[in-house]
Each structure stands twice: as C-alpha cells, then as structure tokens.
Scaffold this motif. Structure first.
Motif, PDB file in Angstrom:
ATOM      1  N   SER A 155       0.748  -1.323  -0.083  1.00  0.00           N
ATOM      2  CA  SER A 155       0.020  -0.051   0.119  1.00  0.00           C
ATOM      3  C   SER A 155       0.851   1.538  -0.063  1.00  0.00           C
ATOM      4  CB  SER A 155      -1.040   0.083   1.338  1.00  0.00           C
ATOM      5  OG  SER A 155      -0.075   0.062   2.341  1.00  0.00           O
ATOM      6  N   SER A 156       1.900   1.121   0.714  1.00  0.00           N
ATOM      7  CA  SER A 156       2.820   2.197   0.683  1.00  0.00           C
ATOM      8  C   SER A 156       3.435   2.647  -0.651  1.00  0.00           C
ATOM      9  CB  SER A 156       3.916   2.188   1.599  1.00  0.00           C
ATOM     10  OG  SER A 156       4.754   3.209   1.944  1.00  0.00           O
ATOM     11  N   MET A 157       3.778   1.592  -1.253  1.00  0.00           N
ATOM     12  CA  MET A 157       4.642   1.666  -2.679  1.00  0.00           C
ATOM     13  C   MET A 157       3.279   2.377  -3.644  1.00  0.00           C
ATOM     14  SD  MET A 157       7.390   0.860  -3.292  1.00  0.00           S
ATOM     15  CE  MET A 157       7.845   0.220  -5.012  1.00  0.00           C
ATOM     16  N   LEU A 158       1.952   1.625  -3.588  1.00  0.00           N
ATOM     17  CA  LEU A 158       1.108   1.996  -4.322  1.00  0.00           C
ATOM     18  C   LEU A 158       0.814   3.688  -4.443  1.00  0.00           C
ATOM     19  CD1 LEU A 158      -1.881  -0.117  -4.132  1.00  0.00           C
ATOM     20  CD2 LEU A 158      -0.392   0.184  -5.914  1.00  0.00           C
ATOM     21  N   GLU A 159       0.940   4.208  -2.930  1.00  0.00           N
ATOM     22  CA  GLU A 159       0.643   5.749  -2.851  1.00  0.00           C
ATOM     23  C   GLU A 159       1.898   6.408  -3.552  1.00  0.00           C
ATOM     24  OE1 GLU A 159       0.614   7.180   1.114  1.00  0.00           O
ATOM     25  OE2 GLU A 159      -1.143   5.431   1.531  1.00  0.00           O
ATOM     26  N   ARG A 198      12.401   3.870  -1.682  1.00  0.00           N
ATOM     27  CA  ARG A 198      13.167   4.859  -0.468  1.00  0.00           C
ATOM     28  C   ARG A 198      12.037   5.920   0.098  1.00  0.00           C
ATOM     29  NH1 ARG A 198      18.775   7.682  -0.308  1.00  0.00           N
ATOM     30  NH2 ARG A 198      18.495   8.208   1.893  1.00  0.00           N
ATOM     31  N   ASN A 199      11.279   6.346  -1.082  1.00  0.00           N
ATOM     32  CA  ASN A 199      10.330   7.629  -0.221  1.00  0.00           C
ATOM     33  C   ASN A 199       9.127   6.611   0.158  1.00  0.00           C
ATOM     34  OD1 ASN A 199      10.746  10.214  -1.133  1.00  0.00           O
ATOM     35  ND2 ASN A 199      11.436   8.992  -2.864  1.00  0.00           N
ATOM     36  N   ALA A 200       8.797   5.398  -0.029  1.00  0.00           N
ATOM     37  CA  ALA A 200       7.711   4.742   0.518  1.00  0.00           C
ATOM     38  C   ALA A 200       8.053   4.064   2.031  1.00  0.00           C
ATOM     39  CB  ALA A 200       7.276   3.316  -0.328  1.00  0.00           C
ATOM     40  N   PHE A 201       9.294   4.084   2.135  1.00  0.00           N
ATOM     41  CA  PHE A 201       9.953   3.251   3.362  1.00  0.00           C
ATOM     42  C   PHE A 201       9.533   3.730   4.902  1.00  0.00           C
ATOM     43  CE2 PHE A 201      13.374   0.539   5.345  1.00  0.00           C
ATOM     44  CZ  PHE A 201      13.122  -0.793   4.498  1.00  0.00           C
ATOM     45  N   ILE A 202       9.136   4.684   5.060  1.00  0.00           N
ATOM     46  CA  ILE A 202       8.911   5.285   6.254  1.00  0.00           C
ATOM     47  C   ILE A 202       7.878   4.244   7.031  1.00  0.00           C
ATOM     48  CG2 ILE A 202       7.920   6.999   8.030  1.00  0.00           C
ATOM     49  CD1 ILE A 202      10.247   8.365   7.282  1.00  0.00           C
ATOM     50  N   PRO A 203       6.663   4.196   6.581  1.00  0.00           N
ATOM     51  CA  PRO A 203       5.634   3.392   7.109  1.00  0.00           C
ATOM     52  C   PRO A 203       6.235   2.058   7.221  1.00  0.00           C
ATOM     53  CG  PRO A 203       4.756   4.205   4.967  1.00  0.00           C
ATOM     54  CD  PRO A 203       6.146   5.056   5.269  1.00  0.00           C
ATOM     55  N   ILE A 204       6.844   1.389   6.337  1.00  0.00           N
ATOM     56  CA  ILE A 204       7.520   0.156   5.975  1.00  0.00           C
ATOM     57  C   ILE A 204       8.227   0.043   7.476  1.00  0.00           C
ATOM     58  CG2 ILE A 204       8.772  -1.608   4.829  1.00  0.00           C
ATOM     59  CD1 ILE A 204       7.789  -0.221   2.400  1.00  0.00           C
ATOM     60  N   GLY A 226      15.197   9.536  10.513  1.00  0.00           N
ATOM     61  CA  GLY A 226      15.930  10.437   9.854  1.00  0.00           C
ATOM     62  C   GLY A 226      16.984  10.090   8.913  1.00  0.00           C
ATOM     63  N   ALA A 227      17.480   9.011   9.013  1.00  0.00           N
ATOM     64  CA  ALA A 227      18.526   8.509   8.091  1.00  0.00           C
ATOM     65  C   ALA A 227      17.791   8.040   6.750  1.00  0.00           C
ATOM     66  CB  ALA A 227      19.100   7.342   8.518  1.00  0.00           C
ATOM     67  N   VAL A 228      16.670   7.455   6.773  1.00  0.00           N
ATOM     68  CA  VAL A 228      16.017   7.174   5.807  1.00  0.00           C
ATOM     69  C   VAL A 228      15.509   8.396   4.804  1.00  0.00           C
ATOM     70  CG1 VAL A 228      14.018   5.859   4.278  1.00  0.00           C
ATOM     71  CG2 VAL A 228      15.154   4.978   6.478  1.00  0.00           C
ATOM     72  N   ASP A 229      14.757   9.477   5.474  1.00  0.00           N
ATOM     73  CA  ASP A 229      14.324  10.499   4.947  1.00  0.00           C
ATOM     74  C   ASP A 229      14.714  11.508   5.713  1.00  0.00           C
ATOM     75  OD1 ASP A 229      12.816  12.798   4.140  1.00  0.00           O
ATOM     76  OD2 ASP A 229      10.782  11.535   4.055  1.00  0.00           O
ATOM     77  N   PRO A 230      15.770  12.437   4.978  1.00  0.00           N
ATOM     78  CA  PRO A 230      16.353  13.753   5.642  1.00  0.00           C
ATOM     79  C   PRO A 230      15.388  14.726   5.971  1.00  0.00           C
ATOM     80  CG  PRO A 230      17.514  13.019   3.462  1.00  0.00           C
ATOM     81  CD  PRO A 230      16.459  11.975   3.611  1.00  0.00           C
ATOM     82  N   ARG A 231      14.140  14.629   5.359  1.00  0.00           N
ATOM     83  CA  ARG A 231      13.409  15.644   5.780  1.00  0.00           C
ATOM     84  C   ARG A 231      12.826  15.454   7.103  1.00  0.00           C
ATOM     85  NH1 ARG A 231       9.242  14.590   1.062  1.00  0.00           N
ATOM     86  NH2 ARG A 231       9.728  12.565   1.732  1.00  0.00           N
ATOM     87  N   VAL A 232      12.761  14.439   7.614  1.00  0.00           N
ATOM     88  CA  VAL A 232      12.559  14.044   9.075  1.00  0.00           C
ATOM     89  C   VAL A 232      13.449  14.465   9.935  1.00  0.00           C
ATOM     90  CG1 VAL A 232      11.734  12.572  10.704  1.00  0.00           C
ATOM     91  CG2 VAL A 232      11.208  12.325   8.358  1.00  0.00           C
TER      92      VAL A 232
END
Lengths: 538, 316
Positions: free
Chosen positions: B202-206, B233-239, B305-311
């Motif tokens: 579902s995260s990838m679909l989004e 990479r962009n879908a990875f936070i919820p995963i 933070g490591a996965v998504d520098p925006r966090v």
C-alpha cells in the motif's frame, strides 16, 4: 502427583499433531514402511560390530519441566527425585518387589525392643569429590533428612542417627516402627547421603552443591534447557541382579542429558524423529498414535491413584450425608475415561495403595466404590435436608486429568440435584486455595503411590483438614504394629472407614506412559525411569 | 540530535518506575507463592511458611519493593528464587536465543515481504497481486503454532531435515546454531511477513502515483531503479515502522513458538517464572522487555531521519 502437563497450549497442540498424523498416515503408509525397511539392514550391520563402537555415548531423555532442585530431602517433585537418583544414593532402596535392599549400607541389625538399628556401611565407596564415605557423612545427612523432610518429621518423630565407628551408624527410635527400613528406602523425599562438609555449608533454601556417591555426576545444569550427567568412573556399585532401584548399576552410557521439554507435542514428535531416546509422561491421547510407530516402544507402569477428597472441615460437606450422597453419585468409569482416554491406561480398583503391593492392597469399602447410584444419592440429599447450597469443586487445568475428572464429576453431581460450581485456576493459585478450606468442597488430585498407609494424603490432616479421632487412632496402630497381618487388618478397617464416612474416594488407578526409541536397551521402569543400565544402539 | 536522545532517554525513567510499581503490585496480588511452587503439592502449610520467611516474603510489600528498587539502582536485579542464579544472568542467558530467533524470523519476513510487496504494487490488480494479497491474508489468519506443528511434523519427523526442537548457542558453530532456528524462524517470520507485505504494497502504491515517479520514468531510468531507488526509498517510512513493531513483537512475544520448539528464550522464561511464582525474575523480565520495546521504538525513530532527511527529530 503426576508430572506437569501444560494443558491450554499443550492439549490443543497435541490434538493438532494427532490430527495431522492421522491425516498423513493414510497417504504416507508406503513411505513409512519403506523408510523403516531400509533402516533395518543398517541396524543389523552396526549390531555385528564390536560392542563398544555400536552404542552412542549419550542418552537423551525429554522430561516435562525443570525440577526445582536436586536436593531430594526438600522436595516431593517426582521429576527431581528421578534425576537425583542418578547422582545420589541412600542407605537402602527398594527392589522390584518394593523390599528394602542395601545400597550404601552393607548389613544391619535390629535390637530386641525394635528401638535401635545398627547399620554397617559398605566400604570403599567414594563421593564425586574423591572423599571416602564415612559414618560422619551418613549421620550428618540422615539427621538433616529427619529434620527437613516432612514425611520423616511426622513418621519418625524423635529419631536420631549417631556414629559408633568410622563404618557403623546407629539409628535410635523413640518408639518401635515396623516400617523404618521402608521409610528409609522410599523414593519420595529420599534421604540422599552427602559429604558432611556440603551439608554444613548449605544455605537455608537447600543444598546446591550436588556431590553424591551415585553412578553419575552432575556435569552441567543449563537453566531451562537441560541437565547433563557424566559417568562416575570411580563408582563402586552394589552387587546383585538389577531390580527396581537395587542391584548392579553399570552407568552404561557415558553421558545422560535430561532435556526440559514442557510441550507434549514436542516430546512426542521428538521421540518419533529420534531427537530424544526417551520421552517421559506421554499424554494418554498420544498412546495409540505412538503404539503404531515401529521405531518407538511404549511402556506403561502403575503411576498412582486419581482420588476425590471431600472437605469435611468446613462448609456443606461437614455434613456426612451430603458427602455420602456425592460419593454415591460417582460413575468412576466415565470419569476415568474422560481423564485418561484409553481403557488400557487405567484400572478400576477401590484401593488407596498400589494393587501390586501385596502387603497393603485392599478392597475394603468396595461397596461404596463406583456406586453410580443416583436414587441413593437423591435419597441421601433428601435425608440431609439439602437446601441447594453451592458445592464448589476446586481444580486446575494445568493437570489435564484432574481437570477432566472434575468436569465429569460436576455433571454427575448436578444430575442428582447438587448445585455445583467449578473453581479453576493455575496450579500455583490452586495450591494456595487448597489451604483455604472455606472456599471449596471437593477436589480431585492424581497422586503417586505411597509405600505405607500412614504416608497417604487421605489420612494426613494437613492435606484437606481431615480431623477424625478414629482415623488418627488407626494410623497410630498401623505405624506401631509389629505384626504385618494385624497391621493389614487395621488398614482394611481404616480404608473401609474412609469410604463409609466419604472423607475421600479413590476414582481409579492410572498408568504412566514412557516412550523409548527401539534402539534403547537395558532401560527399565520402576517408580520412574531407570537409566543407569540403559544404552542406545547407534 | 544528542539533546533529543538525552530527552528521550530521560523520559524513560518515569515510564519504567510506573511499570515496576505496577508489576510489583500485580505479582503480589496473584495468589500462590514461590515456596509452594518449589515445595510441590504435598508440602505442608508450615513448610511453605518457613520457606517464605527464609526468602523474605513475610515482610510488608512496601519494604520488599524498596529493597528491590534499591538493588536496582545499584544494578542488582536480585537472585532468582528457582534458578539459583542472579536475575541479570538469567535474563541475559535467555535473551540470546530470543534475539537470534528474532533476527532469523525478521530476515525471513523481509526476504518474503519486501520483494512480493513491491511486485504486488507494481503489477496492481494482476493475478500476481491477487495471489500475494490472498497469501498475506492466509499468513495473518493461520496461527503460528499450527504452522509450527506442521513444519515440525513434515520437515522434522518425516523428512529428518532439521531438528524438531532444541537450541545450540552460536559458540557451537554457525550451522549448529541456525539449524535449530530455521523452523521456528519460518513459523514466526511468515506472520510478520504478511503484515510487512501489506504495508509495503500500500505504501508503494501511494508513492507510485506521485509526479516525481513520472519524472524519473520520463528521464528513461530503468524500471528496477525507479522502483528500488526512488519509489521504495520514499515509501519506506511506514514500512520501517511496521518492521520496528514486528521486531519488537518478536523479541518480546514469541512465547508459544519458543515453547513448541523448546527454545530457552525470554518468552519461555517469563511463562515459566509466572508458573513458578519466581517474583524477582518476573519483575526483571518485565523491566527488560519494557526497556527493549522502548529502545526499539527509539531506534526506529532515529532511522526515520536516516531514511528521509526531511525528518528532523531534534526540532520542535
């Protein structure tokens, strides 16, 4: 007490396993016989090799739980005693006919008045720490046992051991007791002989330095995993044909591993797959499945009695007529079938003692046994003026046979008009509630056999609060009667009285089932598994 | 960053204090005691009382608690009443098997879940997607113990490929260690895989609908790169959140599978200790497990933070 069954998960898991085996047997019958067919030539080829090479150097046995301790004098856990029996020895033990037989003792003499026993010790026996056994060790161990074991405290009051020389000890009693040697030989809380120094250094909770004289030494106790025993190479075995716990002990396998495997399905699968050579406490519902397995041998031995205890100290069952009504309503055959599943694994018999032990086996009170008489029960209820007061049956699902029996009894009592409720909790809570006599009226427990009637829980006041002058007088007579026939006659009278008063009622006798791999030789069963002469073919 | 870490760790103190008081109270409300469990069914009341006194359980609860918490501040969790060893040692011995099993189960879960989840999202509504979705439903629905027993029966008893139960430490050799963990790892891993797979899909679909995916595709990037480098990479936070949670569950809650496969882990320790009323061990385990759970959550937060520098965690 039977060993622990973890019922919730265990039962469902065992049921699933039984189901899957039932399903897969149909498809894989050919595969199965092929596999065993190809295995047998391999076996016969190894059997022709020299003896030393053809046996494994370790034997693995799966048991139900980790024992609380190996200090035998402080525990009634059958499992602890089974394991400790490899490490420690006693002055006397029981042979296959339940007769006291010397182990660390060599001989004994009894004085005319029956108050003094002079026991000569066997020479050349060494502890696992290399020290030679002397009378000082025996005196320290035996006096500690007299002071700690609850059985010894009540049955051998004011007894005392002393040393007369380095290899002789003297037991002095306050009053004659014909069963002294049986008490010294009994497996329950057995009087293990430790080095004196170990006893002196022991903390209050019990001995943790497990140094004995037995055929095996404790090598490692890995918490919650296993106990590893290694052969004692300096072992000095008693002589004689092995029988019961007596006779020659060979320490045939260099290593024994007791694995703690609480899950029933895992023990069953383990002995089938060869992971374990012996699996203890096989659930009765797996009996048929395992008997069909060509790689597994099953042996069953008389385990003990399933008994209903009625609480005569408080509540509704203070009334004798209500107790008699409850006992009259019991259909023991149905209860046993529900508890043990297979008619080969239980026996209907009113005796509180082991029916194989001729001295004490008794059928007194059989007119009150397995009555299944609803009319009589209803009449007794009426005579007692029963007003629908709630009857509470205390039980624990941790012991599945006790739980199943309780549910059947609940139904049987309901049918004659009792208002019955079951109070069920985990084992530790059950133990606590048992001592609160206002909370329950009847409980069923499974208990291992005792060797003499005064040891029976059914006549022990602290068990369920039974306080009856006649019972106490009978017990006292049996404990001091020197003539076996007269003691037996008194026991017949007492057993009949227990039934007549409906203080307790035996429901039946059960067998313990042990599964072994067919490769195991020299394994025997007595009060528990005997492993010191067992070996496993490669 | 360090300030954030310090703040998070400091906020642990009240949590743990509440937990210790609650467990202490619960344990002592529970009927029955360690003495009865050690002495067995046939012990007399006076034997039980004497042992309780020797172990100090006749003292007021408040006093017992203060003694225990005092020991805790000195890093002493007390001694096990049943195991005859310090609680800290008992826990660390049981933590090893649980941790090994959790890692094996998580690796199996990830190997199954991530590729299948990505494929299902990529081929949305295809037969493959339907199959993966049904499988994940089955995976969540089948109880772990059932799968465990089937595996034990067929792989262990019939085929003799792997041992049916038991455990060997890593010191006995890599294969000796892992051969005991494969079946329980599969039993535990498949359930977690089902969860992670659904979340991945579902995260990838989004993400796959977003404009930047169209952009990288129109740049002519290889599809595998689009999926793995940009979309995943962009879908990875919820995963990652689900992975953290499942790992937490694995470390703290594999009681049934540990029992069936006889793995001497934390789950077995806690169940056995409750049955034996081994108070000090129950307290020690609850404390450790709470600490582990909170730490795993903290690590997951840091990984965001490591996965998504925006966090950025240290900003208000």
């Amino acid at each position: 007490m039977r060993k622990k069954w973890r019922s919730g998960l265990g039962l469902s898991a065992a049921a699933v396993l039984a189901f899957t085996v039932a399903c897969s047997n149909g498809n894989n019958n050919n595969g199965g016989s092929n596999a065993s067919g190809s295995a047998s030539p391999a076996n016969s080829s190894t059997a022709s090799q020299p003896a030393a090479a053809s046996y494994k150097d370790s034997l693995k046995i799966a048991v139900t739980a980790q024992p609380p301790t190996l200090d035998s004098a402080t525990t009634a856990s059958a499992l602890a005693l089974d394991i400790a029996g490899n490490i420690f020895e006693t002055l006397f033990t029981l042979n296959g006919n339940y007769e006291p037989t010397p182990v660390l003792a060599e001989s004994y003499e009894k004085s005319e008045d029956g108050l003094t026993y002079t026991i000569k010790l066997r020479q050349g026996v060494k502890f696992h720490n290399g020290k030679e056994l002397t009378s000082d060790d025996v005196v320290a161990s035996m006096n500690r046992w007299l002071a700690t074991s609850s059985r010894a405290k009540t049955l051998l009051e004011e007894a005392n051991f002393s040393a007369s020389d380095a290899t002789t000890v003297v037991l002095k009693l306050a009053k004659p007791n014909p069963d002294v040697l049986v008490l010294l030989s009994a497996q329950a809380a057995f009087p293990a002989i430790f080095p004196k120094e170990v006893i002196e250094a022991a903390p209050a909770e019990g001995i943790t330095d497990y140094i004995g004289t037995g055929p095996y030494k404790l090598a490692e106790w890995k918490q919650d995993q296993y106990i590893h025993l290694v052969r004692n190479d300096d072992y000095a075995s008693p002589e004689g044909e092995p029988s019961g716990f007596a006779g020659k002990k060979e320490a045939a396998t260099p290593n024994i591993y007791y694995y703690f495997v609480p899950d029933n399905a895992t023990r069953v699968a383990g002995v089938k797959s060869g992971e374990y050579d012996v699996a203890d406490s096989i659930p009765t519902e797996n009996f048929e499945e395992l008997s069909a397995d060509s790689n597994v041998a099953l042996s069953s031995y008389p385990g003990g009695t399933l008994t209903a205890f009625l609480n005569s100290s408080e509540g509704a069952f203070k009334n004798e007529k209500l107790r008699q009504a409850a006992v009259a309503a019991l259909n023991d055959e149905d209860i046993l079938l529900a508890s043990f599943a297979n008619p080969d694994l239980y026996k209907l018999d009113p005796g509180f003692m082991n029916p194989d032990q001729t001295q004490w086996a008794s059928t007194a009170g059989s007119e009150y046994y397995n009555q299944n008489d609803q009319e009589k029960a209803k009449q007794l209820l009426k005579d007692a003026g029963y007003n629908g007061e709630k009857i509470v049956l205390l039980t624990t699902p941790d012991y599945s046979e006790m739980y199943a029996a309780t549910l059947v009894i609940q139904e049987e009592l309901k049918q004659v008009g009792f208002n019955v409720e079951v109070l069920s909790s985990d084992f530790a809570t059950f133990l606590k509630t048992k001592d609160e006599h206002s909370k329950w009226n009847l409980m069923v427990t499974s208990n291992g056999y005792q060797l003499i009637p005064p040891q029976l829980l059914a006549v022990t006041q602290s068990w369920v609060g039974l306080d009856d002058a006649q019972v106490k007088a009978s017990v006292a007579t049996i404990s001091s009667e020197a003539d076996p026939a007269a003691a037996k006659a008194e026991w017949d009278k007492l057993q009949g009285y227990l039934y007549e008063q409906a203080y307790s009622a035996v429901i039946g006798h059960y067998n313990e089932v042990v599964a072994t791999s067919k490769k195991v030789e020299g394994f025997s069963q007595f009060v528990g598994p005997v492993l010191w002469n067992a070996k496993v073919a490669k | 960053m360090l300030a954030y870490l310090a703040k998070r760790l400091l906020s642990l103190v009240p949590v743990l204090l509440v937990i210790t008081i609650a467990t202490f109270m619960l344990i002592h409300i529970m009927p029955g005691g360690p003495a009865a469990a050690i002495l067995g069914l046939e012990a007399t009341q006076s034997d039980t009382d004497a042992l309780n006194e020797a172990m100090g359980f006749d003292r007021p609860i408040a006093e017992q608690y203060i003694n225990w918490i005092g020991g805790l501040f000195r890093g002493d969790l007390g001694d096990s009443l049943f195991l005859h060893q310090p609680v800290g040692q008992a826990i660390s011995e049981h933590l090893g098997p649980t941790f090994s099993l959790a890692v094996v189960a998580e690796v199996i879960a990830l190997l199954l879940a991530i590729p299948l989840g990505i494929l299902a999202a990529y081929k949305r509504d295809s037969a493959l997607d339907q199959l993966v979705r049904s499988l994940s439903l089955v995976g969540m629905a089948v109880p772990g113990f059932l799968l465990a027993l089937f595996l034990m029966l067929f792989v262990g008893v019939r085929l003799h490929w792997l041992p049916i139960a038991g455990y060997a430490p890593l010191a006995d050799g890599v294969w000796a260690h892992y051969r005991y963990l494969i079946l329980p790892g599969i039993s535990l891993g498949t359930i977690q895989a089902a969860l992670i797979m659904r979340m991945t899909r579902s995260s990838m679909l989004e993400v796959l609908h977003l404009n930047f995916i169209k952009t990288v595709r129109s740049k002519g990037l290889r599809e595998s790169k689009v999926l793995l480098k940009h979309a995943l990479r962009n879908a990875f936070i919820p995963i990652l959140t689900v992975i953290g949670q499942t790992f937490g569950t694995l470390v703290t809650g594999a009681v049934i599978i540990e029992t069936i496969f006889n793995i001497p882990g934390i789950g077995q320790l806690v169940i056995n200790s409750i049955e034996r009323r081994d108070y000090t061990v129950i307290q020690g385990v609850v404390l450790t497990v709470t600490l582990l759970y909170v730490l795993i959550n903290l690590i997951v937060d840091l990984l965001y933070g490591a996965v998504d520098p925006r966090v950025r965690l240290d900003r208000k």
